[in-house]
Design an enzyme around this catalytic site. Sequence first.
Site, PDB file in Angstrom:
ATOM      1  N   SER A  47      -8.482   7.548 -44.883  1.00  0.00           N
ATOM      2  CA  SER A  47      -8.883   8.174 -43.613  1.00  0.00           C
ATOM      3  C   SER A  47     -10.387   8.422 -43.617  1.00  0.00           C
ATOM      4  CB  SER A  47      -8.129   9.502 -43.412  1.00  0.00           C
ATOM      5  OG  SER A  47      -6.746   9.269 -43.289  1.00  0.00           O
ATOM      6  N   SER A  86      -7.216  12.977 -40.003  1.00  0.00           N
ATOM      7  CA  SER A  86      -6.156  13.272 -40.983  1.00  0.00           C
ATOM      8  C   SER A  86      -4.807  12.986 -40.344  1.00  0.00           C
ATOM      9  CB  SER A  86      -6.232  14.735 -41.421  1.00  0.00           C
ATOM     10  OG  SER A  86      -5.127  15.031 -42.261  1.00  0.00           O
ATOM     11  N   GLY A  87      -4.142  11.949 -40.826  1.00  0.00           N
ATOM     12  CA  GLY A  87      -2.840  11.587 -40.277  1.00  0.00           C
ATOM     13  C   GLY A  87      -1.872  12.752 -40.314  1.00  0.00           C
ATOM     14  N   SER A  88      -1.772  13.387 -41.477  1.00  0.00           N
ATOM     15  CA  SER A  88      -0.841  14.502 -41.651  1.00  0.00           C
ATOM     16  C   SER A  88      -1.332  15.773 -40.978  1.00  0.00           C
ATOM     17  CB  SER A  88      -0.649  14.786 -43.145  1.00  0.00           C
ATOM     18  OG  SER A  88      -1.894  15.167 -43.720  1.00  0.00           O
ATOM     19  N   GLY A  89      -2.637  15.921 -40.892  1.00  0.00           N
ATOM     20  CA  GLY A  89      -3.214  17.167 -40.350  1.00  0.00           C
ATOM     21  C   GLY A  89      -3.035  18.324 -41.307  1.00  0.00           C
ATOM     22  N   THR A  91      -4.091  17.946 -44.946  1.00  0.00           N
ATOM     23  CA  THR A  91      -4.810  17.722 -46.212  1.00  0.00           C
ATOM     24  C   THR A  91      -5.740  18.906 -46.472  1.00  0.00           C
ATOM     25  OG1 THR A  91      -4.603  15.354 -45.912  1.00  0.00           O
ATOM     26  CG2 THR A  91      -6.350  16.073 -47.397  1.00  0.00           C
ATOM     27  N   GLU A 161      -3.899   4.906 -40.467  1.00  0.00           N
ATOM     28  CA  GLU A 161      -5.307   4.607 -40.786  1.00  0.00           C
ATOM     29  C   GLU A 161      -5.839   3.398 -40.007  1.00  0.00           C
ATOM     30  OE1 GLU A 161      -4.117   6.337 -45.089  1.00  0.00           O
ATOM     31  OE2 GLU A 161      -4.303   4.178 -44.816  1.00  0.00           O
TER      32      GLU A 161
HETATM   33  O1  LIG Z   1      -4.909  11.222 -43.461  1.00  0.00           O
HETATM   34  P1  LIG Z   1      -4.419  12.337 -44.338  1.00  0.00           P
HETATM   35  O2  LIG Z   1      -3.040  12.789 -44.001  1.00  0.00           O
HETATM   36  O3  LIG Z   1      -5.397  13.482 -44.407  1.00  0.00           O
HETATM   37  O4  LIG Z   1      -4.282  11.781 -45.793  1.00  0.00           O
HETATM   38  C1  LIG Z   1      -5.304  11.189 -46.509  1.00  0.00           C
HETATM   39  C2  LIG Z   1      -4.743  10.540 -47.756  1.00  0.00           C
HETATM   40  O5  LIG Z   1      -3.806   9.546 -47.386  1.00  0.00           O
HETATM   41  C3  LIG Z   1      -4.226   8.292 -47.867  1.00  0.00           C
HETATM   42  O6  LIG Z   1      -4.995   7.699 -46.842  1.00  0.00           O
HETATM   43  C4  LIG Z   1      -3.029   7.471 -48.317  1.00  0.00           C
HETATM   44  O7  LIG Z   1      -2.506   6.624 -47.386  1.00  0.00           O
HETATM   45  C5  LIG Z   1      -5.160   8.562 -48.992  1.00  0.00           C
HETATM   46  O8  LIG Z   1      -6.117   7.554 -49.150  1.00  0.00           O
HETATM   47  C6  LIG Z   1      -5.749   9.901 -48.645  1.00  0.00           C
HETATM   48  O9  LIG Z   1      -5.993  10.626 -49.788  1.00  0.00           O
END
Ligand SMILES: O=P(O)(O)OC[C@H]1O[C@](O)(CO)[C@@H](O)[C@@H]1O
Length: 194
Positions: A47, A86-89, A91, A161
């Site tokens: 990300s 952040s995909g998960s939101g 991290t 991503e």
């Molecule tokens: O986008 P997010 O949820 O914050 O997560 C970031 C993490 O996920 C990853 O992109 C794994 O796919 C890692 O490279 C990175 O540490």
Amino acid sequence: MIINDAIAEILENVNQASQSLDQDNLEKAMGALISSANVFVMGMGRSGLVAKAFAMRLMHLGISVYVVGETITPAINTGDTLLAISGSGQTSTILSTARIAKKRGANIIAITSYPESLLGDLSDHIITIKGRTKIDSEQNYIKRQINGRHQSLAPMGTLFEITSLIFLDGLIAELMHKMDKTEDDLKEKHNVLE
Ligand SMILES: O=P(O)(O)OC[C@H]1O[C@](O)(CO)[C@@H](O)[C@@H]1O
């Protein structure tokens, strides 16, 4: 071939994300990017690579932009914007940085699959990009038979991503239009020390 199936899965996610963009939200986020004194971008891991690619194009557009964590990145203040990918939101480094930025009066834009996440709660503008993230199980996504096992073709956060990368390049085209910039304008800012 497996590679064709994987590419098809990624493209399908990109198409779905493209069809579900919220125009009003995008206009507000673009307004913040254009009017901020400085834009700070961040993301962890892949990300973060997407954030860096976007930062380069913002620089080409003439926007004052910094990548969080680089040695020359200055203090963030009121009038600045932090764009967090952040995909998960959820991290932890992203959340702690967003909290600091918010306390210092900066505007926050989240690019995430989870608008209801802690990052979403901290943000002024949320751009939702759906796509499997690191916290989503393989179960709900397409799997193919590879070496006798059913496996995902787009592991971990790949869908979020790559979709974010393409979305943000689309946003650059919108920003070029809004800021009345041509490719020649962008080229003038391109690195020549390479
Ligand atoms: O986008 P997010 O949820 O914050 O997560 C970031 C993490 O996920 C990853 O992109 C794994 O796919 C890692 O490279 C990175 O540490």
